[in-house]
Design a protein around this motif. Structure first.
Motif, PDB file in Angstrom:
ATOM      1  N   TRP A  46      11.306  27.244   1.111  1.00  0.00           N
ATOM      2  CA  TRP A  46      11.007  28.666   0.957  1.00  0.00           C
ATOM      3  C   TRP A  46      11.999  29.383   0.043  1.00  0.00           C
ATOM      4  CZ3 TRP A  46      13.461  33.252   2.353  1.00  0.00           C
ATOM      5  CH2 TRP A  46      14.628  33.120   3.124  1.00  0.00           C
ATOM      6  N   GLU A  47      13.270  28.956   0.051  1.00  0.00           N
ATOM      7  CA  GLU A  47      14.260  29.616  -0.795  1.00  0.00           C
ATOM      8  C   GLU A  47      13.920  29.428  -2.274  1.00  0.00           C
ATOM      9  OE1 GLU A  47      15.181  27.396   1.615  1.00  0.00           O
ATOM     10  OE2 GLU A  47      16.746  28.283   2.849  1.00  0.00           O
ATOM     11  N   MET A  48      13.456  28.212  -2.637  1.00  0.00           N
ATOM     12  CA  MET A  48      13.082  27.931  -4.018  1.00  0.00           C
ATOM     13  C   MET A  48      11.888  28.802  -4.427  1.00  0.00           C
ATOM     14  SD  MET A  48      11.764  24.377  -5.754  1.00  0.00           S
ATOM     15  CE  MET A  48      13.108  23.470  -5.030  1.00  0.00           C
ATOM     16  N   VAL A  49      10.898  28.887  -3.563  1.00  0.00           N
ATOM     17  CA  VAL A  49       9.725  29.715  -3.844  1.00  0.00           C
ATOM     18  C   VAL A  49      10.145  31.178  -3.954  1.00  0.00           C
ATOM     19  CG1 VAL A  49       7.508  30.516  -2.919  1.00  0.00           C
ATOM     20  CG2 VAL A  49       8.106  28.082  -2.820  1.00  0.00           C
ATOM     21  N   ASN A  50      11.005  31.612  -3.074  1.00  0.00           N
ATOM     22  CA  ASN A  50      11.483  32.996  -3.106  1.00  0.00           C
ATOM     23  C   ASN A  50      12.168  33.296  -4.438  1.00  0.00           C
ATOM     24  OD1 ASN A  50      12.003  35.603  -2.051  1.00  0.00           O
ATOM     25  ND2 ASN A  50      14.038  34.957  -1.416  1.00  0.00           N
ATOM     26  N   ALA A  51      13.052  32.399  -4.867  1.00  0.00           N
ATOM     27  CA  ALA A  51      13.793  32.623  -6.114  1.00  0.00           C
ATOM     28  C   ALA A  51      12.863  32.601  -7.329  1.00  0.00           C
ATOM     29  CB  ALA A  51      14.885  31.565  -6.262  1.00  0.00           C
ATOM     30  N   GLN A  52      11.942  31.651  -7.375  1.00  0.00           N
ATOM     31  CA  GLN A  52      11.059  31.530  -8.540  1.00  0.00           C
ATOM     32  C   GLN A  52      10.040  32.673  -8.594  1.00  0.00           C
ATOM     33  OE1 GLN A  52      11.215  29.429 -11.040  1.00  0.00           O
ATOM     34  NE2 GLN A  52      12.337  27.659 -10.333  1.00  0.00           N
ATOM     35  N   CYS A  53       9.361  32.916  -7.487  1.00  0.00           N
ATOM     36  CA  CYS A  53       8.264  33.898  -7.486  1.00  0.00           C
ATOM     37  C   CYS A  53       8.774  35.329  -7.525  1.00  0.00           C
ATOM     38  CB  CYS A  53       7.369  33.686  -6.262  1.00  0.00           C
ATOM     39  SG  CYS A  53       6.597  32.054  -6.210  1.00  0.00           S
ATOM     40  N   ASN A  54       9.848  35.585  -6.826  1.00  0.00           N
ATOM     41  CA  ASN A  54      10.370  36.941  -6.716  1.00  0.00           C
ATOM     42  C   ASN A  54      10.996  37.428  -8.027  1.00  0.00           C
ATOM     43  OD1 ASN A  54      10.567  39.194  -5.042  1.00  0.00           O
ATOM     44  ND2 ASN A  54      12.656  38.711  -4.450  1.00  0.00           N
ATOM     45  N   THR A  91      10.878  21.909 -10.319  1.00  0.00           N
ATOM     46  CA  THR A  91      10.510  22.708  -9.144  1.00  0.00           C
ATOM     47  C   THR A  91       8.998  22.785  -8.942  1.00  0.00           C
ATOM     48  OG1 THR A  91      10.511  24.797 -10.366  1.00  0.00           O
ATOM     49  CG2 THR A  91      12.595  24.123  -9.354  1.00  0.00           C
ATOM     50  N   TRP A  92       8.239  22.298  -9.925  1.00  0.00           N
ATOM     51  CA  TRP A  92       6.772  22.376  -9.886  1.00  0.00           C
ATOM     52  C   TRP A  92       6.206  21.766  -8.604  1.00  0.00           C
ATOM     53  CZ3 TRP A  92       3.155  24.744 -12.850  1.00  0.00           C
ATOM     54  CH2 TRP A  92       1.846  24.297 -12.795  1.00  0.00           C
ATOM     55  N   GLU A  93       6.485  20.504  -8.338  1.00  0.00           N
ATOM     56  CA  GLU A  93       5.915  19.812  -7.178  1.00  0.00           C
ATOM     57  C   GLU A  93       6.402  20.384  -5.839  1.00  0.00           C
ATOM     58  OE1 GLU A  93       3.290  17.819  -7.228  1.00  0.00           O
ATOM     59  OE2 GLU A  93       3.268  17.991  -9.411  1.00  0.00           O
ATOM     60  N   PRO A  94       7.703  20.651  -5.669  1.00  0.00           N
ATOM     61  CA  PRO A  94       8.127  21.251  -4.394  1.00  0.00           C
ATOM     62  C   PRO A  94       7.493  22.620  -4.129  1.00  0.00           C
ATOM     63  CG  PRO A  94      10.037  20.396  -5.574  1.00  0.00           C
ATOM     64  CD  PRO A  94       8.857  20.291  -6.501  1.00  0.00           C
ATOM     65  N   ILE A  95       7.323  23.415  -5.174  1.00  0.00           N
ATOM     66  CA  ILE A  95       6.683  24.726  -5.003  1.00  0.00           C
ATOM     67  C   ILE A  95       5.222  24.550  -4.608  1.00  0.00           C
ATOM     68  CG2 ILE A  95       5.887  26.777  -6.265  1.00  0.00           C
ATOM     69  CD1 ILE A  95       8.611  26.754  -7.706  1.00  0.00           C
ATOM     70  N   LEU A  96       4.519  23.651  -5.291  1.00  0.00           N
ATOM     71  CA  LEU A  96       3.117  23.372  -4.941  1.00  0.00           C
ATOM     72  C   LEU A  96       2.997  22.882  -3.503  1.00  0.00           C
ATOM     73  CD1 LEU A  96       1.478  21.586  -7.982  1.00  0.00           C
ATOM     74  CD2 LEU A  96       0.805  23.738  -6.944  1.00  0.00           C
ATOM     75  N   ALA A  97       3.884  21.997  -3.103  1.00  0.00           N
ATOM     76  CA  ALA A  97       3.838  21.451  -1.744  1.00  0.00           C
ATOM     77  C   ALA A  97       4.047  22.563  -0.714  1.00  0.00           C
ATOM     78  CB  ALA A  97       4.888  20.358  -1.575  1.00  0.00           C
ATOM     79  N   TYR A  98       5.026  23.429  -0.960  1.00  0.00           N
ATOM     80  CA  TYR A  98       5.287  24.539  -0.037  1.00  0.00           C
ATOM     81  C   TYR A  98       4.076  25.466   0.054  1.00  0.00           C
ATOM     82  CZ  TYR A  98       7.104  28.887   1.855  1.00  0.00           C
ATOM     83  OH  TYR A  98       7.269  30.025   2.612  1.00  0.00           O
ATOM     84  N   LEU A  99       3.560  25.889  -1.094  1.00  0.00           N
ATOM     85  CA  LEU A  99       2.451  26.853  -1.100  1.00  0.00           C
ATOM     86  C   LEU A  99       1.189  26.275  -0.465  1.00  0.00           C
ATOM     87  CD1 LEU A  99       2.933  28.374  -4.662  1.00  0.00           C
ATOM     88  CD2 LEU A  99       3.435  29.475  -2.468  1.00  0.00           C
ATOM     89  N   SER A 100       0.833  25.053  -0.823  1.00  0.00           N
ATOM     90  CA  SER A 100      -0.403  24.479  -0.282  1.00  0.00           C
ATOM     91  C   SER A 100      -0.274  24.127   1.190  1.00  0.00           C
ATOM     92  CB  SER A 100      -0.838  23.268  -1.099  1.00  0.00           C
ATOM     93  OG  SER A 100       0.131  22.252  -1.058  1.00  0.00           O
ATOM     94  N   THR A 101       0.935  23.812   1.630  1.00  0.00           N
ATOM     95  CA  THR A 101       1.147  23.492   3.047  1.00  0.00           C
ATOM     96  C   THR A 101       1.171  24.747   3.907  1.00  0.00           C
ATOM     97  OG1 THR A 101       2.386  21.505   2.492  1.00  0.00           O
ATOM     98  CG2 THR A 101       2.715  22.410   4.706  1.00  0.00           C
ATOM     99  N   HIS A 102       1.875  25.755   3.457  1.00  0.00           N
ATOM    100  CA  HIS A 102       2.108  26.931   4.312  1.00  0.00           C
ATOM    101  C   HIS A 102       1.233  28.130   3.979  1.00  0.00           C
ATOM    102  CE1 HIS A 102       5.266  24.696   6.115  1.00  0.00           C
ATOM    103  NE2 HIS A 102       5.741  24.415   4.930  1.00  0.00           N
ATOM    104  N   TYR A 103       0.512  28.066   2.861  1.00  0.00           N
ATOM    105  CA  TYR A 103      -0.411  29.138   2.496  1.00  0.00           C
ATOM    106  C   TYR A 103      -1.737  28.536   2.043  1.00  0.00           C
ATOM    107  CZ  TYR A 103       3.634  32.033   3.068  1.00  0.00           C
ATOM    108  OH  TYR A 103       4.722  32.661   3.608  1.00  0.00           O
TER     109      TYR A 103
END
Length: 128
Positions: A46-54, A91-103
């Motif tokens: 989530w921290e990676m997604v927060n930093a990239q998306c935010n 960061t592409w794959e970890p972000i995709l994994a987080y988003l598709s898993t939790h959203y």
């Protein structure tokens, strides 16, 4: 010899017990707390997604969207192609994994949102 009613009850009880066993074999989905600032589920990544998306938009928009890995990949690619999102590189794959898993599609909280997203085929044509 047992009657039809007895056999029917026996069959129903066997089917139900099999269903209960199958359901108990599935691991319960882990619930993660939600970060009060970003609104993201505090699951691994989530921290990676927060930093990239935010960096470009509020992360609160993440919870308003959903999709499987293909849908999230298309969304991110659209951001790269049209919105100036930088190359996500490693960061592409970890972000995709987080988003598709939790959203993912099944994760839409209908207590929060009024309806499921419209099918793109049902959307009005873009204005020219």
């Amino acid at each position: 010899m047992p009657g039809f009613k007895t056999l029917k009850l026996l069959l129903v009880s066997v089917l139900l017990s099999g269903t209960a066993l199958a359901a108990s074999d599935e691991a319960p989905k882990k619930e993660y707390p939600v970060d009060p600032v970003s609104g993201l589920k505090m699951a691994p990544g989530w921290e990676m997604v927060n930093a990239q998306c935010n960096a470009c938009h509020t992360t609160l928009i993440v919870g308003q969207n959903s999709g499987d890995e293909k849908a999230w990949r298309e969304t991110l690619q659209w951001m790269i192609d049209t919105q100036g999102l930088w190359d996500l590189s490693e960061t592409w794959e970890p972000i995709l994994a987080y988003l598709s898993t939790h959203y993912g599609v099944a994760d839409i909280d209908m207590e929060t949102f009024r309806r499921l997203p419209l099918d793109p085929a049902l959307m009005p044509p873009p204005k020219k």
